[in-house]
Design an enzyme around this catalytic site. Sequence first.
Site, PDB file in Angstrom:
ATOM      1  N   GLY A 265       0.861  -1.195   0.000  1.00 12.33           N
ATOM      2  CA  GLY A 265       0.000   0.000   0.000  1.00 12.33           C
ATOM      3  C   GLY A 265       0.887   1.232   0.000  1.00 12.33           C
ATOM      4  O   GLY A 265       0.636   2.206   0.707  1.00 12.33           O
ATOM      5  N   GLY A 266       1.936   1.181  -0.821  1.00 10.18           N
ATOM      6  CA  GLY A 266       3.001   2.202  -0.767  1.00 10.18           C
ATOM      7  C   GLY A 266       2.615   3.541  -1.364  1.00 10.18           C
ATOM      8  O   GLY A 266       3.398   4.482  -1.317  1.00 10.18           O
ATOM      9  N   PHE A 320      -3.965  -5.614  -0.691  1.00  3.42           N
ATOM     10  CA  PHE A 320      -3.408  -6.174   0.549  1.00  3.42           C
ATOM     11  C   PHE A 320      -4.412  -7.004   1.358  1.00  3.42           C
ATOM     12  O   PHE A 320      -4.063  -7.557   2.385  1.00  3.42           O
ATOM     13  CB  PHE A 320      -2.678  -5.141   1.404  1.00  3.42           C
ATOM     14  CG  PHE A 320      -3.378  -3.818   1.665  1.00  3.42           C
ATOM     15  CD1 PHE A 320      -4.669  -3.754   2.138  1.00  3.42           C
ATOM     16  CD2 PHE A 320      -2.665  -2.622   1.497  1.00  3.42           C
ATOM     17  CE1 PHE A 320      -5.274  -2.533   2.415  1.00  3.42           C
ATOM     18  CE2 PHE A 320      -3.261  -1.389   1.762  1.00  3.42           C
ATOM     19  CZ  PHE A 320      -4.582  -1.351   2.223  1.00  3.42           C
ATOM     20  N   HIS A 339      -3.510   2.439  10.219  1.00  2.00           N
ATOM     21  CA  HIS A 339      -4.381   3.446  10.842  1.00  2.00           C
ATOM     22  C   HIS A 339      -5.632   3.743   9.996  1.00  2.00           C
ATOM     23  O   HIS A 339      -6.595   4.292  10.496  1.00  2.00           O
ATOM     24  CB  HIS A 339      -3.605   4.731  11.191  1.00  2.00           C
ATOM     25  CG  HIS A 339      -3.233   5.586  10.027  1.00  2.00           C
ATOM     26  ND1 HIS A 339      -2.648   6.815  10.189  1.00  2.00           N
ATOM     27  CD2 HIS A 339      -3.356   5.420   8.682  1.00  2.00           C
ATOM     28  CE1 HIS A 339      -2.436   7.350   9.001  1.00  2.00           C
ATOM     29  NE2 HIS A 339      -2.844   6.529   8.083  1.00  2.00           N
TER      30      HIS A 339
HETATM   31  C1  LIG Z   1      -2.595   6.622   3.577  1.00  2.00           C
HETATM   32  S1  LIG Z   1      -2.059   6.002   2.048  1.00  2.00           S
HETATM   33  C2  LIG Z   1      -0.405   5.555   2.440  1.00  2.00           C
HETATM   34  C3  LIG Z   1       0.495   5.534   1.266  1.00  2.00           C
HETATM   35  C4  LIG Z   1       1.968   5.235   1.584  1.00  2.00           C
HETATM   36  N1  LIG Z   1       2.161   3.973   2.239  1.00  2.00           N
HETATM   37  C5  LIG Z   1       2.573   6.346   2.410  1.00  2.00           C
HETATM   38  O1  LIG Z   1       2.961   6.114   3.535  1.00  2.00           O
HETATM   39  O2  LIG Z   1       2.643   7.462   1.897  1.00  2.00           O
HETATM   40  C6  LIG Z   1      -2.888   4.475   1.915  1.00  2.00           C
HETATM   41  C7  LIG Z   1      -2.626   3.746   0.597  1.00  2.00           C
HETATM   42  O3  LIG Z   1      -3.316   2.488   0.638  1.00  2.00           O
HETATM   43  C8  LIG Z   1      -3.751   2.208  -0.681  1.00  2.00           C
HETATM   44  N2  LIG Z   1      -4.783   1.179  -0.630  1.00  2.00           N
HETATM   45  C9  LIG Z   1      -6.067   1.289  -0.219  1.00  2.00           C
HETATM   46  N3  LIG Z   1      -6.687   0.104  -0.290  1.00  2.00           N
HETATM   47  C10 LIG Z   1      -5.770  -0.778  -0.755  1.00  2.00           C
HETATM   48  C11 LIG Z   1      -5.803  -2.194  -1.028  1.00  2.00           C
HETATM   49  N4  LIG Z   1      -6.906  -2.908  -0.805  1.00  2.00           N
HETATM   50  N5  LIG Z   1      -4.682  -2.790  -1.459  1.00  2.00           N
HETATM   51  C12 LIG Z   1      -3.544  -2.070  -1.669  1.00  2.00           C
HETATM   52  N6  LIG Z   1      -3.458  -0.721  -1.426  1.00  2.00           N
HETATM   53  C13 LIG Z   1      -4.557  -0.114  -0.993  1.00  2.00           C
HETATM   54  C14 LIG Z   1      -4.242   3.547  -1.178  1.00  2.00           C
HETATM   55  O4  LIG Z   1      -4.334   3.559  -2.596  1.00  2.00           O
HETATM   56  C15 LIG Z   1      -3.163   4.471  -0.614  1.00  2.00           C
HETATM   57  O5  LIG Z   1      -2.112   4.647  -1.548  1.00  2.00           O
END
Ligand SMILES: C[S@@+](CC[C@H](N)C(=O)[O-])C[C@H]1O[C@@H](n2cnc3c(N)ncnc32)[C@H](O)[C@@H]1O
Length: 451
Positions: A265-266, A320, A339
């Site tokens: 989820g980067g 994820f 979070h």
């Molecule tokens: C708060 S952001 C954090 C991004 C990054 N890890 C950072 O620290 O800047 C949450 C991320 O989770 C991703 N996300 C949401 N649901 C997801 C899923 N089911 N599988 C993978 N990524 C997901 C979103 O697209 C978003 O980029």
Amino acid sequence: MSSRSKTDQLRSLLRLLNDAANTILTEWEAEEQIILDSSQPVTHPSVPTAELFEARRIFLGACGMCIDIVQDPLIRLTEVVFSHLTAAALRVAAEARIADILAKADPNEGLSIKEITRQCGIQDWKLVRVLRCLCGLNIFAETRNECFINTPTSHQLVGNEQLRFNSSMEMSAASAKLSAVLFDPIKTKSTSPRETAFQEAFATTMTLWEYLEHVSKGSSASSLGQTPLDIWTTGMTAGAQVELPTLCMDYPWGDLGPCLVIDVGGGVGGKSLELAKHYPNLRFIIQDREDVLVQAHAVWHRDYPAALAAGRVAFMPHDFFTKQTVIGADIYLLGNILHDWPDDECVTILKNLRQAMKLDSRILVIDQVVHTTVGSPSMKTAPPPLLPNYGYASHYAATRTLSMLTLFNGTERTPEELEALAAQSGLKVMKIWECRSMAYITELRRADVVM
Ligand SMILES: C[S@@+](CC[C@H](N)C(=O)[O-])C[C@H]1O[C@@H](n2cnc3c(N)ncnc32)[C@H](O)[C@@H]1O
């Protein structure tokens, strides 16, 4: 509080303030010395020394408590009730890019409200009121009647995407619906990320992430050329800039040797990008939703093409909530992921990683760790009479937890809550690395491996 204990508390706070101020002054003088003496190694300019970090939070906690003791309690409550208008004023200033407009003006003369209005379009007599609200907090200054300049604080807004993100429509509209959801007899019990103040505000059942993609697809971008998804993804990267120097310095990345890091989820991979610049032994796979990865590639191409050319970074669409496909990586990074989600979803995310881990894999959770006002044996306690969590100095963390609740039914977690999530997922908390910023690194290992 009796007037006697009020007096005693204020005296103790003044002593704390005095000691902390002396440390801050000594540290500032030492910083100036380092800048003058070019032979000394320069540490990252935005990362305070451990002494300065501690003195700063004592000072802030003491200031906050002084305000509470000295101010009339009813006025103090009223000030809090009205504080959303300060945030609204800042949002207007950020959206109108007032700091950027002022940055081009003579820094002593400033700009008249007529000229600012000409550039941003907001009616002058209304904008004056917005800016004066902020001037009282030293965010902008009025040099003479209706003439404004930047201050060191407002200057931070220049070109600042993070602030535009923090003041984004989605967050503020959702927070206005928080009480409606908390008083709803059904929704108040919900842990679903589809039944939060965010869905209430936008009349949708989509999660925020789905919604951002949906409204951004084929949508005409805002007047500033950005879709809502762009604003969030660039905002998250910009936000990472504030925390990343300490996350890079306060965890022993340099001792790890060659490592494969899966940034789960980067997003656009902002955290990995900074780590990649500091630690050449690290390789990265950025996993996220497909649309986000398109932007991720563009960001790396712009900001660190050498890493792409060297094959140190790859991009992999991955949900994820499904089985992790990269087995046996050294590190699985969860930066600001847990979070966003309620406990059950977090356990699913963690279990998927647990199944992929080799004996010495680590999960590094980068999130705030909640320090409550009753303190925690796992976290440093403030000196009395401050609240154990440094009071006002921890206030932002408390509001951030509310923002997670508002948008996702998510939450920042206490050390004990993180331990419980780990235990349910076949993991254990090895260490909480307290960093000199708002986010900490919680290191998780397999529960079945004795270290
Ligand atoms: C708060 S952001 C954090 C991004 C990054 N890890 C950072 O620290 O800047 C949450 C991320 O989770 C991703 N996300 C949401 N649901 C997801 C899923 N089911 N599988 C993978 N990524 C997901 C979103 O697209 C978003 O980029």
